[in-house]
Design a protein around this motif. Structure first.
Motif, mmCIF file in Angstrom:
data_model
loop_
_atom_site.group_PDB
_atom_site.id
_atom_site.type_symbol
_atom_site.label_atom_id
_atom_site.label_comp_id
_atom_site.label_asym_id
_atom_site.label_seq_id
_atom_site.Cartn_x
_atom_site.Cartn_y
_atom_site.Cartn_z
ATOM 1 N N GLU A 117 -20.464 -21.287 25.342
ATOM 2 C CA GLU A 117 -21.170 -22.447 25.887
ATOM 3 C C GLU A 117 -20.799 -22.641 27.353
ATOM 4 O OE1 GLU A 117 -20.253 -25.738 23.311
ATOM 5 O OE2 GLU A 117 -21.684 -25.090 21.790
ATOM 6 N N LEU A 118 -19.529 -22.462 27.672
ATOM 7 C CA LEU A 118 -19.080 -22.565 29.057
ATOM 8 C C LEU A 118 -19.758 -21.490 29.896
ATOM 9 C CD1 LEU A 118 -17.169 -24.032 31.008
ATOM 10 C CD2 LEU A 118 -15.432 -22.350 30.413
ATOM 11 N N ARG A 119 -19.827 -20.275 29.384
ATOM 12 C CA ARG A 119 -20.508 -19.175 30.077
ATOM 13 C C ARG A 119 -21.964 -19.527 30.344
ATOM 14 N NH1 ARG A 119 -21.824 -14.589 26.258
ATOM 15 N NH2 ARG A 119 -23.312 -16.180 25.680
ATOM 16 N N ASP A 120 -22.647 -20.011 29.333
ATOM 17 C CA ASP A 120 -24.071 -20.319 29.468
ATOM 18 C C ASP A 120 -24.332 -21.452 30.447
ATOM 19 O OD1 ASP A 120 -24.495 -18.313 27.618
ATOM 20 O OD2 ASP A 120 -24.804 -19.689 25.932
ATOM 21 N N VAL A 153 -24.288 -18.467 38.334
ATOM 22 C CA VAL A 153 -23.874 -17.568 39.401
ATOM 23 C C VAL A 153 -24.055 -18.335 40.708
ATOM 24 C CG1 VAL A 153 -24.434 -15.430 40.619
ATOM 25 C CG2 VAL A 153 -24.438 -15.478 38.120
ATOM 26 N N GLY A 154 -23.057 -18.278 41.577
ATOM 27 C CA GLY A 154 -23.093 -19.011 42.835
ATOM 28 C C GLY A 154 -22.363 -20.342 42.774
ATOM 29 N N GLU A 155 -22.071 -20.796 41.561
ATOM 30 C CA GLU A 155 -21.354 -22.061 41.376
ATOM 31 C C GLU A 155 -19.880 -21.887 41.747
ATOM 32 O OE1 GLU A 155 -20.300 -25.038 37.635
ATOM 33 O OE2 GLU A 155 -21.938 -23.614 37.432
ATOM 34 N N VAL A 162 -18.594 -17.992 41.579
ATOM 35 C CA VAL A 162 -18.901 -17.008 40.546
ATOM 36 C C VAL A 162 -19.916 -16.020 41.131
ATOM 37 C CG1 VAL A 162 -19.854 -16.638 38.241
ATOM 38 C CG2 VAL A 162 -18.485 -18.688 38.703
ATOM 39 N N LEU A 163 -19.503 -14.746 41.249
ATOM 40 C CA LEU A 163 -20.383 -13.721 41.821
ATOM 41 C C LEU A 163 -21.235 -13.034 40.761
ATOM 42 C CD1 LEU A 163 -17.979 -11.999 44.375
ATOM 43 C CD2 LEU A 163 -19.651 -13.813 44.794
ATOM 44 N N ALA A 164 -20.678 -12.871 39.559
ATOM 45 C CA ALA A 164 -21.393 -12.218 38.462
ATOM 46 C C ALA A 164 -20.814 -12.714 37.153
ATOM 47 C CB ALA A 164 -21.257 -10.700 38.557
ATOM 48 N N LYS A 165 -21.643 -12.776 36.145
ATOM 49 C CA LYS A 165 -21.146 -13.178 34.827
ATOM 50 C C LYS A 165 -21.688 -12.238 33.762
ATOM 51 C CE LYS A 165 -24.347 -16.851 33.516
ATOM 52 N NZ LYS A 165 -24.449 -18.237 33.149
ATOM 53 N N TYR A 166 -20.828 -11.988 32.800
ATOM 54 C CA TYR A 166 -21.133 -11.069 31.710
ATOM 55 C C TYR A 166 -20.776 -11.760 30.400
ATOM 56 C CZ TYR A 166 -21.170 -7.965 35.694
ATOM 57 O OH TYR A 166 -21.441 -7.401 36.909
ATOM 58 N N GLU A 167 -20.977 -11.082 29.304
ATOM 59 C CA GLU A 167 -20.773 -11.712 28.000
ATOM 60 C C GLU A 167 -19.378 -12.310 27.837
ATOM 61 O OE1 GLU A 167 -21.204 -10.865 23.228
ATOM 62 O OE2 GLU A 167 -21.268 -9.169 24.605
ATOM 63 N N VAL A 213 -16.877 -12.442 37.380
ATOM 64 C CA VAL A 213 -16.255 -11.995 38.619
ATOM 65 C C VAL A 213 -16.271 -13.170 39.584
ATOM 66 C CG1 VAL A 213 -16.349 -10.346 40.531
ATOM 67 C CG2 VAL A 213 -17.130 -9.664 38.242
ATOM 68 N N LEU A 214 -15.110 -13.453 40.161
ATOM 69 C CA LEU A 214 -14.986 -14.563 41.091
ATOM 70 C C LEU A 214 -14.891 -14.008 42.519
ATOM 71 C CD1 LEU A 214 -14.898 -17.586 40.428
ATOM 72 C CD2 LEU A 214 -12.439 -17.499 40.636
ATOM 73 N N SER A 215 -15.200 -14.829 43.494
ATOM 74 C CA SER A 215 -15.202 -14.393 44.895
ATOM 75 C C SER A 215 -13.827 -13.962 45.393
ATOM 76 C CB SER A 215 -15.772 -15.490 45.793
ATOM 77 O OG SER A 215 -15.043 -16.694 45.651
ATOM 78 N N ASP A 216 -12.772 -14.223 44.621
ATOM 79 C CA ASP A 216 -11.435 -13.742 45.017
ATOM 80 C C ASP A 216 -11.240 -12.274 44.646
ATOM 81 O OD1 ASP A 216 -11.003 -13.756 42.253
ATOM 82 O OD2 ASP A 216 -9.329 -15.155 42.319
ATOM 83 N N GLY A 217 -12.282 -11.662 44.044
ATOM 84 C CA GLY A 217 -12.231 -10.250 43.692
ATOM 85 C C GLY A 217 -11.657 -9.954 42.323
#
Length: 72
Positions: A16-19, A23-25, A45-50, A54-58
């Motif tokens: 639920e948190l993922r959904d 991206v961009g938040e 948040v640069l990308a999200k998967y199941e 991936v966060l902007s800190d790498g």
């Protein structure tokens, strides 16, 4: 019980948190993944998967990391 547990988190709450995370938040949470126990993580948040994002800190974090860190 109709929910599976993964460590201390329930899969349903993590998904639920993922959904609900876009991206961009910009998000902020605590994480004890490394030696800096309880370090506050903040980034975009640069990308999200199941199961991870991936966060902007790498770094890659799991949704459980985020869920637990929001509750600290």
């Amino acid at each position: 019980m109709d929910r599976q547990k993964t460590g201390m988190c329930f899969v349903k709450e993590a998904f639920e948190l993922r959904d609900n995370t876009e991206v961009g938040e910009t998000i902020k949470f605590k994480c004890d993944k490394w030696e800096d126990s309880g370090k506050t993580i903040k980034g975009e948040v640069l990308a999200k998967y199941e199961k991870v994002f991936v966060l902007s800190d790498g770094h890659v974090y799991s949704w459980n990391d985020y869920l637990l860190g929001k509750e600290m």
